[in-house]
Design a protein around this motif. Sequence first.
Motif, PDB file in Angstrom:
ATOM      1  N   SER A 197      14.270  63.852   5.633  1.00  0.00           N
ATOM      2  CA  SER A 197      14.361  62.369   5.704  1.00  0.00           C
ATOM      3  C   SER A 197      13.724  61.763   4.391  1.00  0.00           C
ATOM      4  O   SER A 197      14.338  60.632   3.896  1.00  0.00           O
TER       5      SER A 197
ATOM      6  N   VAL B  35      16.903  61.471   2.429  1.00  0.00           N
ATOM      7  CA  VAL B  35      17.841  60.372   2.726  1.00  0.00           C
ATOM      8  C   VAL B  35      17.143  59.141   2.064  1.00  0.00           C
ATOM      9  O   VAL B  35      17.942  58.263   1.762  1.00  0.00           O
ATOM     10  N   ASP B  36      15.826  59.036   2.189  1.00  0.00           N
ATOM     11  CA  ASP B  36      15.194  57.772   1.469  1.00  0.00           C
ATOM     12  C   ASP B  36      15.717  57.543   0.015  1.00  0.00           C
ATOM     13  O   ASP B  36      15.947  56.574  -0.269  1.00  0.00           O
TER      14      ASP B  36
ATOM     15  N   VAL C 183      19.284  56.443  -0.279  1.00  0.00           N
ATOM     16  CA  VAL C 183      19.737  55.299   0.104  1.00  0.00           C
ATOM     17  C   VAL C 183      19.089  54.155  -0.874  1.00  0.00           C
ATOM     18  O   VAL C 183      19.890  52.970  -0.891  1.00  0.00           O
TER      19      VAL C 183
ATOM     20  N   ALA D  28      18.085  61.148  10.323  1.00  0.00           N
ATOM     21  CA  ALA D  28      17.509  60.264   9.356  1.00  0.00           C
ATOM     22  C   ALA D  28      18.403  59.170   8.886  1.00  0.00           C
ATOM     23  O   ALA D  28      18.297  57.909   8.606  1.00  0.00           O
TER      24      ALA D  28
ATOM     25  N   THR E 225      19.535  56.554  11.590  1.00  0.00           N
ATOM     26  CA  THR E 225      18.608  55.524  12.321  1.00  0.00           C
ATOM     27  C   THR E 225      18.016  54.751  10.996  1.00  0.00           C
ATOM     28  O   THR E 225      17.317  53.759  11.184  1.00  0.00           O
ATOM     29  N   HIS E 226      18.729  54.939  10.004  1.00  0.00           N
ATOM     30  CA  HIS E 226      18.102  54.428   8.600  1.00  0.00           C
ATOM     31  C   HIS E 226      18.522  53.080   8.587  1.00  0.00           C
ATOM     32  O   HIS E 226      19.852  52.782   8.561  1.00  0.00           O
ATOM     33  N   ASN E 227      17.780  51.884   8.312  1.00  0.00           N
ATOM     34  CA  ASN E 227      18.122  50.528   8.207  1.00  0.00           C
ATOM     35  C   ASN E 227      18.643  50.106   6.974  1.00  0.00           C
ATOM     36  O   ASN E 227      19.129  49.224   6.810  1.00  0.00           O
TER      37      ASN E 227
END
Length: 498
Positions: free
Chosen positions: A46, A49-50, A53, A220, A223-225
Motif C-alpha cells: 500500500s 500504491v500511495d 497515486v 489498496a 479502496t484508494h480515494n
Amino acid sequence: MARSQGIKDFRCFIDGEWTEASSKETFESFDPFTGKVWAKIPKCDSRDVDRAVIAARRAFDSGDWSKLNATQRGHLLRRLGDLIARDADHLAATEVQDNGKLYAEMRGQVGYMPQWFYYFAGMADKVEGAVQPIDKPDMFTYTRHEPVGVVAAITPWNSPLLLLTWKLAPALAAGCTLVIKPSEFTSASTLELMRLVEEAGFPKGVVNVITGFGQDVGEAISTHNGIDKIAFTGGEVSGRRIAQQATGNFKRMTLELGGKSAQLVFPDANLDNAVKGVVSGIFAATGQTCIAGSRLLVHRSIHDEFLEKFLELAKTARMGDPMEMTTQVGPVTTQTQFKRVLSMINMAKAEGAEVAMGGKPADRPECGDGWFIEPTVFTGVRNDMRIAQEEVFGPVLSVIPFTEDDEAYQMANDTPYGLAAGVWTSDMARAFTAAKRLRAGTVWTNTYRAVSYMMPFGGFKNSGVGRESGQDAIYDFLETKSVWLAFNKDVPNPFVMR
C-alpha cells in the motif's frame, strides 16, 4: 525466438523513476514452459500504491502533462506506437517467457498494438462538446468533456500487453494519468513497456506501474480515494470484489470479466470452416481467453459428421515450446491454473460427461517440464452441467446437440455470462436473427476471435460493465460538464428555480 537466460531483476516504475518496492522484497516469476524461475519482480504494498497515486495526481493536477493540449497528447501516443512497433520482437518474447502463450500469436498481438495508439492519438483532439439548445431565455449553454482523473488499470495474465493497451491508449488520449497493476504472474512485459513510455517522452507521473499481489496492492488500489476510475480485466470473482471495494468514493468502473461463450453450428454451415473456427475458439491460446468458445452447440443432423471432422483436426495440434513458430498449443500459464483446469476436467467426468479426446495432462517429450494439458473434448454434456456453466479458462470444450434454432439460442443464453458468441451458417437471415437473439457483447458470424481497435468490446450480464476499443471507449475516461452562461441584466427572483 530465444528465451532470456539467467534470472532478470525488474524494478517498478513510479513518478518516472525505476525503483524497488518499499518493502525491498521481490517475488519470483516462472516460465510456464520450463517451470523454472526466470525473473524477480518487486513485491509492492500500500505504501507504493500511495506513492504512485500521489505521482499520478500531481501529474494530472499541476504537472507538465496537465499543460499539454489534446494535439500534443496525440503526438506522444503516436510516438509510443512507433516505439512498440520497433521493439515488437522483444516485447512479444518477454510476454511468451512470462505467460507461455505462443510467440506466433503474441508477435501478432504486439505488432497490432500500435494501431490502438495511432487510433486514439487521432481521437485525442476530436473530442468535442456541443452548444445545447435551451428553453430558458437569456441563456447560452454548452457541454465540454474533461478527463476523469487518475485511472487504475488492472490487467490479467493471459494477454497483459494487449489488454493494457485497450485501457492505456484511450485513457492517455482523454488526458488521464494512470496507475497500472499487472497480474503478479505476468508483470515483466508491462515493465518492459514502461521503458518505451519513458523513451517516448511522457512526463513524470503520467504512467506508473506497481507490481505485487491482490491482498497487498489490489485492495489498496480499489479502496484508494485518490483514484477516480478503475479499468479492470479479469475474473468475475475479482471483478465483483473490486466493484464492492470501489464504492468508497464512487469510482467509475470498466469491468471486462469472464465468459462461457457458445459457438452455434447450423446444418447449412460450411463445415470445414466451422471446424477451423471452433478449434480456434477453444484451443488457440490454450483456451486461456475470456472469449474462449468453450461450448459447441451443434445441430443434431450434423452432430456426428461435425464431431468426426473436428476431432480429426484437433488431434493434429502441435504442442510444445511456445517460442517455436510451429507450436500451436502451449502450456497453461500458472501451476495454480493447471491444477484448476484438471479439477474441472475431473468434475465433468464425475457429472457424467464423456471424454472424446484428451482429458489429462500432456505427457509428450516436446512439452518438457511445463504445465501442459491435452486439448480436451467432452460429449454427452447437458447445458445445466457445471462444465457447461462455469468458466474453465483452459483447452476444454463441451459439445451439446440441439434440434431447433430457438433451442440453440435459449441454451446459448442460459449461463450467467454474455461476452461473446459464434454463429456458423450460410443463411444470412439466420445470421441476422442470431445476432439479435444472442445476449452477448460480440457476435461473430463465420469467424471467431477477431478484434479491432475500431470495434467496441465488452460483455452482457456477469461478463462486465462498459466497453473498450472503438470510438466510444474514450468517453469512458471523460466526464461531461454542462456550462450555463446567463446574460440577462437583472437577476430574477432568487427564491425560485430558474
